[in-house]
Design an enzyme around this catalytic site. Sequence first.
Site, short mmCIF file in Angstrom:
data_model
loop_
_atom_site.label_atom_id
_atom_site.label_comp_id
_atom_site.label_asym_id
_atom_site.label_seq_id
_atom_site.Cartn_x
_atom_site.Cartn_y
_atom_site.Cartn_z
N HIS A 1 -8.44 3.13 3.47
CA HIS A 1 -7.91 3.89 4.60
C HIS A 1 -9.82 4.88 5.46
O HIS A 1 -9.82 4.64 7.25
CB HIS A 1 -7.62 5.50 4.32
CG HIS A 1 -6.41 6.23 4.81
ND1 HIS A 1 -6.16 5.09 3.56
CD2 HIS A 1 -5.26 6.29 5.49
CE1 HIS A 1 -4.64 5.38 3.70
NE2 HIS A 1 -3.87 6.01 4.93
N ASP B 1 0.65 -1.09 -0.10
CA ASP B 1 -0.13 -0.08 0.01
C ASP B 1 0.99 1.03 -0.27
O ASP B 1 2.25 1.11 0.63
CB ASP B 1 -1.00 -0.45 1.28
CG ASP B 1 -1.80 1.33 1.08
OD1 ASP B 1 -2.45 1.25 0.09
OD2 ASP B 1 -1.94 2.24 2.29
#
Length: 278
Positions: free
Chosen positions: A199, A9
């Site tokens: 997120h 990521d």
Amino acid sequence: MHQPIGVFDSGYGGLTILREIVRKLPEYDYMYLGDNARTPYGTRSFETVYQYTLECVRHLFARGCRLVVLACNTASAKALRNIQQLDLPLMTEMGPDGPDRRVLGVIRPTTEVIGNYSQSGHVGILATRGTVTSESYVVEIEKFFPGLNVFQEACPMWVPLVENGEFASPGADYFVKQHINRLIDKSPIIDTLLLACTHYPLLIDKIRQAAPVGVTIVSQGEIIADSLTDYLQRHPILEEQCSKHGQRTFLTTDSTVDFDRQAAIFYGESIRSVQLTL
């Protein structure tokens, strides 16, 4: 031989995906790489995201990974196709005796099932501007659910809120409510919201409060974990190459002190990372 499953990521968000993968498949070794020194990816060009992602994938391959999951919607949208079509053929020796390497993303597994959550046929996508601009979700959903109506909303403030530890603060309420309202205004009968950024699960309580009653909110962690389980079952040769000692390794391109502090919020437990230079 240590051959972990790589998880990549641009920062911390992919840890919410890794958390669910580990919960589903705890026996495997995993190596997480967060490119925190160059985050965020969401505002960068396609070419830049592609180059950064490719560097990180190559690094994970060099450390023994045979399978890498891009646990990042922006990287999946802007880099995955090029890596699969242009770069993997140059890096991979196919066959039972060669290092069979694969790179997977988070968009396709999600789009394969998202239509199953909706009764009205109207689905909302909440994502970074980069993911929205790429139209990746719209294109992929059309392949699996051609009758589904898809509405997108870019939420540029949500990632900074999370990464600055403000996801539970009263100040976050305004930005969450603002974008939920904008999305619902596009179609009042949206009954499913997809959190298309890793997120966003940290904002899920505020998203639930802001969303209309009865709307289903879908985060990607469990979907990706189930998809990876299925993928490994369908590729036994590759699965056999993945080591199984229950080991977790965390790499960051930035400060390990900062990473370890923030990572615990996303991953749900304390970790100790190692800094690397690409």
